[in-house]
Motif scaffolding. Sequence first.
Motif, short mmCIF file in Angstrom:
data_model
loop_
_atom_site.label_atom_id
_atom_site.label_comp_id
_atom_site.label_asym_id
_atom_site.label_seq_id
_atom_site.Cartn_x
_atom_site.Cartn_y
_atom_site.Cartn_z
N SER A 86 0.81 -1.21 0.00
CA SER A 86 0.00 0.00 0.00
C SER A 86 0.84 1.25 0.00
O SER A 86 0.36 2.33 -0.32
N THR B 158 -10.84 2.32 -3.91
CA THR B 158 -9.47 2.70 -3.58
C THR B 158 -8.79 3.52 -4.67
O THR B 158 -8.20 4.57 -4.38
N SER C 176 -9.26 -2.30 1.81
CA SER C 176 -9.55 -0.98 1.25
C SER C 176 -9.62 0.08 2.34
O SER C 176 -9.10 1.19 2.18
#
Length: 562
Positions: free
Chosen positions: A342, A392, A436
């Motif tokens: 991420s 996202t 998410s």
Amino acid sequence: MKNCDTQVQYIRGVIGPTLEKWSNPEVQQSFRSSLEMSRYIGLLSPPDTDPSFQARRHQLQEFLRDFLVVTRRASVPTDTNELARGGFYNESGLVRTPSAIVVLPYMDGILTCLSVTFDLFKEAVIKQFHPSYPPSTTHNIPYGEQVSVLGHKPADFKPDAFNEISSIQRHILDYFDSFTQILNHLSKNSPHEFYRHPNLSPFLSHLIVTHVAEVNTYAFKGIVKSVLRPLCLHCPREYQAVFIAPLLTSALPLIVDRLNKHWLRMREQNPGVIPFSSDSQQMEELPEAEIIEQELLRVASRDLLDMCNSFLLVCSESRPRPVQKDVEVMADVEMMDGTSPSTSENVSLEDKLSDFVLGLPQEEVLYLLWFATISSCWLDSGTVHKAIDLVTPLVRYTHTSGWMTPDIADQVTRTLLTCIHTHGKHDTISTKVFSSLLIVYEMLRPTFGNLSQLMLEIPGVTVKRLNRFEAEICLPGAKPSPKVANSNGTYFPCFKKKRELLRSMIVEIIGKDVSEQFKNNVVIRNLPPLIKKRIKKSEDIIAASGGDKESLGLCQMFQPSS
């Protein structure tokens, strides 16, 4: 037949009589309005009053059959040299299809007929029919779809499949299916010629604006599944700005509004019920008509998200886009330098946005973000899987573009928390939504401090627990926790570890099954065991006799007393 002009002449010879009948002024007059078409095929007169009505219905069906055969069967060579020798390239260097050359001049008439056919599914138009055609039997959902949804024959089924009323119903449904299939085959086999038609996009926008709020559920599902979805899937990238962009501003809001009202009504009617799938036992308690309507709207919701994902997200050209991504595998990938996916530019947990989205204005991007977040709370697990794929990347693009505000950040985070509360019982969905939510929180929390106040509203979340969570996921500005930081403070926990930390912090709002919502830990002490332990018998004869050897066998026979 590898010459374009030869194929065109052959096709015109095959459907020439059909084209002449199609151009008949009487036939064209019947397509001007729903009232004219109803009069032409006999819906305004009692059944069996005029045999010409049945002939007209069959004639219209023959028109559509010939158009459908031509658009489905005609093809072009795949070799570029054969295309050049056969004259399949036009002046712009694009491939021209013989079927499109013959059919596209009649495109305006086909689009007009499709619009009039949708009118026949409106309640106001149905009331104008002759009283012999009650709406319950004239425009019911096809019998095959009812059986596939219910799993059995409908309770109100009557064996009158061959009477005049049911025959007209089947004709109308055949018109509807034939018109949509003609458009689908043209868009798939002749994309460059089809999408350059000047009236295509304005017609679809007008069709949806005019009909989407008034047609019945079956026709509404047909608009999404049979018209919009295939046309958007087949649309080449160079025509997306011309074809899809007008639909986003005019058609998509109306479709989303109807679906959102339905799912909100379902939530209000069953406030404490966890969403069910199409094969759930809860559907057995509902009336058959409501079950069928919910299933049709569920299909429409999934197809709408499929359509949006097709042109909003970019996937590899070498493989088809998967319906559900393996979140567990992708989320556990860790970079060589210790950072999680991420926080890396090279590895992402979601597909990237297409160039089409990057060219949209701010208002349309924010609407797409709202649509993606709100649809993640609809009471259908299949829709949620597709909606989370959009959330996202849209949040990231909105944030990096400087369009994110504290209110939008609060709404997105709150909606994802609502999704966890609604769909938390599904392991695959909860894993995807937690991933998410973690990405969104890591992205927006350093800029928008109001998200901390939102998290503190969750039952069981205290300031101490929230600070510890932010420290353990190593947010910028937070003091790293000694449990996850090494000597120089550069270690980041893997993405799966962060997700589990988030899950443990907000565990009290995760949705559960009805059977698990009111569990009580009952402890009853000193209960006798259900299975008693058996004492194994000894095989030692001496031990069984009490240990006296003289009382056994022959020893006792030779004693003086005997």
